[in-house]
Design an enzyme around this catalytic site. Structure first.
Site, mmCIF file in Angstrom:
data_model
loop_
_atom_site.group_PDB
_atom_site.id
_atom_site.type_symbol
_atom_site.label_atom_id
_atom_site.label_comp_id
_atom_site.label_asym_id
_atom_site.label_seq_id
_atom_site.Cartn_x
_atom_site.Cartn_y
_atom_site.Cartn_z
ATOM 1 N N SER A 8 -14.724 70.222 20.542
ATOM 2 C CA SER A 8 -14.724 69.825 21.943
ATOM 3 C C SER A 8 -13.536 70.450 22.660
ATOM 4 O O SER A 8 -12.466 70.627 22.084
ATOM 5 C CB SER A 8 -14.634 68.302 22.064
ATOM 6 O OG SER A 8 -14.460 67.914 23.412
ATOM 7 N N SER A 9 -13.726 70.769 23.933
ATOM 8 C CA SER A 9 -12.615 71.213 24.777
ATOM 9 C C SER A 9 -11.956 70.054 25.500
ATOM 10 O O SER A 9 -10.972 70.249 26.218
ATOM 11 C CB SER A 9 -13.115 72.240 25.807
ATOM 12 O OG SER A 9 -13.494 73.438 25.187
ATOM 13 N N GLU B 247 -22.392 66.131 27.764
ATOM 14 C CA GLU B 247 -22.333 67.577 27.577
ATOM 15 C C GLU B 247 -22.837 68.330 28.795
ATOM 16 O O GLU B 247 -22.089 68.536 29.709
ATOM 17 C CB GLU B 247 -23.041 68.030 26.306
ATOM 18 C CG GLU B 247 -22.418 69.274 25.692
ATOM 19 C CD GLU B 247 -23.009 70.586 26.173
ATOM 20 O OE1 GLU B 247 -23.834 70.581 27.097
ATOM 21 O OE2 GLU B 247 -22.655 71.624 25.620
ATOM 22 N N GLY C 115 -16.223 71.730 30.427
ATOM 23 C CA GLY C 115 -16.608 72.478 29.242
ATOM 24 C C GLY C 115 -15.464 73.323 28.716
ATOM 25 O O GLY C 115 -14.320 72.891 28.650
ATOM 26 N N THR D 70 -18.423 62.402 28.115
ATOM 27 C CA THR D 70 -19.424 63.429 28.415
ATOM 28 C C THR D 70 -20.785 63.148 27.789
ATOM 29 O O THR D 70 -20.883 62.456 26.776
ATOM 30 C CB THR D 70 -18.918 64.799 27.899
ATOM 31 O OG1 THR D 70 -19.816 65.826 28.293
ATOM 32 C CG2 THR D 70 -18.795 64.812 26.394
ATOM 33 N N ASP E 180 -23.055 71.980 21.398
ATOM 34 C CA ASP E 180 -21.641 72.352 21.368
ATOM 35 C C ASP E 180 -21.267 73.007 20.040
ATOM 36 O O ASP E 180 -20.139 73.466 19.877
ATOM 37 C CB ASP E 180 -20.745 71.130 21.597
ATOM 38 C CG ASP E 180 -20.383 70.964 23.060
ATOM 39 O OD1 ASP E 180 -20.826 71.785 23.880
ATOM 40 O OD2 ASP E 180 -19.658 70.004 23.391
ATOM 41 N N ARG F 111 -16.342 61.138 19.473
ATOM 42 C CA ARG F 111 -17.186 62.332 19.514
ATOM 43 C C ARG F 111 -18.475 62.077 18.745
ATOM 44 O O ARG F 111 -18.483 61.428 17.681
ATOM 45 C CB ARG F 111 -16.440 63.505 18.876
ATOM 46 C CG ARG F 111 -17.141 64.864 18.950
ATOM 47 C CD ARG F 111 -17.259 65.348 20.363
ATOM 48 N NE ARG F 111 -17.519 66.802 20.431
ATOM 49 C CZ ARG F 111 -18.057 67.394 21.479
ATOM 50 N NH1 ARG F 111 -18.427 66.677 22.533
ATOM 51 N NH2 ARG F 111 -18.243 68.700 21.498
ATOM 52 N N THR G 26 -19.194 66.859 32.027
ATOM 53 C CA THR G 26 -18.163 65.911 31.611
ATOM 54 C C THR G 26 -17.475 65.217 32.789
ATOM 55 O O THR G 26 -17.610 65.594 33.932
ATOM 56 C CB THR G 26 -17.130 66.623 30.705
ATOM 57 O OG1 THR G 26 -17.828 67.342 29.692
ATOM 58 C CG2 THR G 26 -16.193 65.654 30.033
#
Length: 588
Positions: A465-466, A420, A488, A418, A440, A116, A400
Site C-alpha cells: 500500500s502507498s 482502492e 494511490g 480505502t 494492488d 489492510r 482512498t
C-alpha cells in the site's frame, strides 16, 4: 508567525538541538515503550482542543459530535468511517481496508493498526493472468470477483476501539444510520464520479444504486437514500464485527465475489479468519521532528526515505516559487520510487530491507543521483539486506480517503482508508461497495527473467500500500502534527510536498496542502500544470523536466500541525473536506 519562520511550541531551542542530534542518523525508532524513557515535559502553554479533518463535511461533523460528548479519538474515527462509507463511497468504506497511526498522549507512544485487506486462501500467483499467460487488463480485473480482498477496516477499528474507546461501540453509528435512512444530497465531487469513464460505473450494482426511480442517472444535488446500509449499521452497532464477518452479510460477500465475471475464491472461512495487526510504528527524523508512519506493507519506509533524501538538499532554503526546489523534489521522488517499487511488500512474505533503505550511508549514496539535470529513470539500489526481486508492475490507481481526529485528552488518530479504485469493484453488499484491493498486487507476478515480484499475489498476503498516515512528534515526543492523503501511488509525494511546505517553508497548513502536486516516478513527470507558474514550468524544462497533467483522482490531503500551542489544521481544497477545531469540552 512570518512565512519563513517555524517554531515548536513549548520546546526550548536546547531541546530542539538535542532532538536534531538524536535523530540525525535517521535511526529506525519503533515508537513504543522499548525506546529510551521520555523526559518530563515542562508546563505547557498548549490550549486543549478537539479536532477533526476529513474529506467530507458530514463525516467531519459526525466525528466532532462524538468528541463533544466525551468520545475518544478512536470513537470518533469509527463514526467518521461509517459516514464516509455512505457519502464518499468512491473512496472508502466498511467493505475496504485502512491503516491507522495512533498517538497515545499519556505514554507519548505511537502505534499502528494495520487493517489492510488480505488475499483469500484460494488466491494464487497467477490469479490475474489470462489463458495466454499475460496479465488481464486492469479494466477487466478491477470489476472481477477476484479483485476483492477480505475487508479489514471494521475489524481494525474494533481492535483499536477495544484498546482506546471511551464510549460504547453501539453508540457510534447513529449519525451515519440517520443520514443513510433520510438521505443526503449528492455532492459535486460524487456527482462528477457518477459520470466518469470508470468500468465500475457500468457494473450492475453501481448502476442500480445510482439510478433514480424514473430510470435516469443520479446527478449532483439529487437525494440519495440507502436504507440497506442503514439496516446494516444498525446490526453492526448491536452485533459488533460479527455483523460483517459472519452471518448473512458475510454470505452475501462470498456470493458476490464468487460471481462472474472472473469469480473469486473468497469463503466464509476467509472472512472469519481475518485478523488486523498491531504493529510498531516506523519512525525517522525530519528536521526537528520525529515522523512516525506505518511499516510495510505500507510504504511509510518510502516516505521516510524521500524526506531523508530531501534533507540532503537545500530545499529548505528555497521556497514554493523556486523551480530548483521542485526539481529537487522531483528527482528525490524518482530515487525513492525506484527502491519502493522494487523492495516493499508484505513482510510476512518477503524480506523488506527497511533498515538498509534508511541507513545514512545508503541515503548519502542515493542522494548523489540527484544531479543538475534530470536523466534516465533511476534504478533500484542495493540496500543492506536486499534480496533480488522481479521488476514490479503494480498499477495502484488513485483513490482512498484520509482523516485526522484529536480528542480532549490529546490522543490522535491519523487514518488512511480505502476501497482502492473508484467505487471499489463496483459490486455491493448491504448498501456498501466491496474493495478491489487485490489489484494492488502486481497483476504480472514475474518479470521477463522469471523472478517473482515482492508484491505478487499469494494466499493470505496483504498487497503493498502507498497509504502513509503519519504522526509528527516534537523533541519531547509530544504530539506536533498529523498528515495523510489519498491518491494511490501518488500519496507519497502528496504527503512529502505538504511536509516541505509546512515545515521547511513555514506555510500555514492550509496553504501547504494547496501547493501544486508534482509526481515524478520513473520516466513520468506528472503534476497540476495549470497551478504552476510559467516561470516554474520553464525552470523545470531547463532542468530536463517536462511536466504533464496527471490523471485519476486528485490528492485528498488532510493535515494539522501544532503552532504556538494551537492546532493549525487544513484540508485539501481539491475535495470537499473540512478541518474542524474547537476548545475541548470542560471536564473532558
Amino acid at each position: 508567525m512570518s512565512a519563513g519562520a517555524f517554531s515548536l511550541p513549548g520546546a526550548s531551542m536546547q531541546l530542539i538541538r538535542k532532538a536534531a542530534v538524536a535523530f540525525a542518523a535517521f535511526a529506525l525508532a519503533a515508537c513504543t515503550a522499548t525506546q529510551a524513557p521520555v523526559a518530563e515535559a515542562p508546563p505547557s502553554a498548549r490550549v486543549p482542543q478537539i479536532f477533526v479533518a476529513a474529506a467530507n463535511p458530514l463525516a467531519a461533523e459526525a466525528g466532532m459530535a462524538v468528541l463533544r460528548r466525551g468520545g475518544s479519538a478512536v470513537d470518533a474515527a469509527v463514526a467518521v468511517q461509517a459516514m464516509l462509507s455512505l457519502v464518499e463511497p468512491q473512496s472508502s468504506g466498511v467493505g475496504g481496508g485502512a491503516f491507522m497511526t495512533y498517538y497515545e498522549a499519556s505514554t507519548r507512544k505511537v502505534s499502528v493498526y494495520d487493517g489492510r485487506e488480505t488475499a483469500p486462501a484460494g488466491a494464487s500467483e497467477g490469479m490475474f493472468l489470462g489463458a495466454d499467460g499475460k496479465a488481464l487488463s486492469f479494466f477487466d480485473a478491477v470489476v472481477s470477483g477476484r479483485a476483492t480482498g477480505v475487508p479489514g477496516a471494521v475489524k481494525m477499528l474494533d481492535l483499536a476501539h477495544r484498546e482506546h474507546g471511551a464510549l460504547a461501540w453501539r453508540t457510534l453509528f447513529g449519525d451515519a444510520e440517520r443520514v443513510a435512512e433520510q438521505g443526503f444530497a449528492i455532492s459535486p465531487r460524487l456527482g462528477r464520479f457518477l459520470t466518469g469513464r470508470f468500468p465500475q460505473n457500468s457494473a450492475p450494482d453501481a448502476v442500480a444504486y445510482f439510478t433514480n426511480a424514473d430510470g435516469s442517472r443520479m446527478k449532483t444535488g439529487d437525494v440519495l437514500r440507502n436504507p440497506a446500509y442503514a439496516a446494516f449499521l444498525k446490526r453492526l452497532a448491536s452485533e459488533g464485527v460479527a455483523a460483517l464477518y459472519a452471518g448473512p452479510t458475510a454470505q452475501r460477500i462470498v456470493a458476490r465475489t464468487n460471481a462472474a465475471p472472473l469469480g473469486g475464491t473468497m469463503t466464509m472461512a476467509d472472512l472469519a479468519a481475518y485478523r488486523p495487526v498491531k504493529r510498531e510504528a516506523l519512525c525517522g527524523s525530519y528536521r526537528t521532528y520525529l515522523v512516525c508512519t506505518p511499516p510495510p506493507p505500507s510504504s511509510g519506509v518510502g516516505l521516510l526515505q524521500l524526506m531523508a533524501l530531501l534533507e540532503r538538499t537545500d530545499i529548505a532554503a528555497r521556497g514554493p516559487t523556486d523551480p530548483q526546489a521542485w526539481f529537487l523534489f522531483a528527482e528525490a521522488s524518482r530515487v525513492m520510487y525506484a527502491d519502493r517499487d522494487r523492495y516493499v511488500g508484505d513482510p510476512a512474505f518477503a524480506k523488506v530491507p527497511v533498515a538498509g533503505m534508511l541507513a545514512p550511508a545508503y541515503i548519502g549514496e542515493r542522494a548523489k543521483l540527484i544531479g543538475a539535470v534530470a536523466g534516465p529513470a533511476p534504478v533500484a539500489g542495493t540496500p543492506e539486506g536486499a534480496v533480488v526481486a522481479g521488476r514490479d508492475r503494480t498499477l495502484e490507481p488513485m483513490g482512498t480517503s484520509h482523516f485526522i481526529v484529536g480528542d480532549a485528552k490529546g490522543n490522535v488518530v491519523s487514518m488512511t482508508t480505502t476501497v482502492e479504485s473508484i467505487f471499489g469493484s463496483g459490486r455491493m453488499v448491504d448498501g456498501f461497495f466491496l474493495n478491489n484491493q487485490m489489484t494492488d498486487f502486481s497483476l504480472q507476478p514475474r518479470d521477463a527473467q522469471g523472478r517473482l515480484s515482492v508484491n505478487a499475489p499469494a494466499p493470505g498476503k496483504r498487497p503493498r500500500s502507498s497509504m502513509t498516515p503519519l504522526i509528527l512528534l516534537d523533541g519531547e515526543r509530544r504530539f506536533a502534527g498529523a498528515l495523510g492523503s489519498a491518491g494511490g501511488n501518488a500519496i507519497l509525494p502528496y504527503v512529502a510536498k505538504s511536509l516541505v511546505g509546512a515545515v521547511d517553508w513555514g506555510l500555514p497548513m492550509q496553504d501547504a496542502l494547496a501547493l501544486p502536486n508534482l509526481v515524478a516516478r520513473g520516466e513520468s513527470f506528472n503534476g497540476e500544470v495549470t497551478k504552476f507558474s510559467p516561470a516554474i514550468l520553464a525552470g523545470l524544462a531547463e532542468r530536463g523536466v517536462t511536466l504533464r497533467p496527471g490523471q485519476g483522482e486528485d490528492s485528498g490531503l488532510q493535515g494539522v500541525i501544532v503552532r504556538d500551542g494551537r492546532i493549525d489544521g487544513g484540508y485539501d481544497p481539491r475535495r470537499e473536506g473540512r478541518a474542524l477545531v474547537e476548545a475541548a469540552p470542560v471536564g473532558r
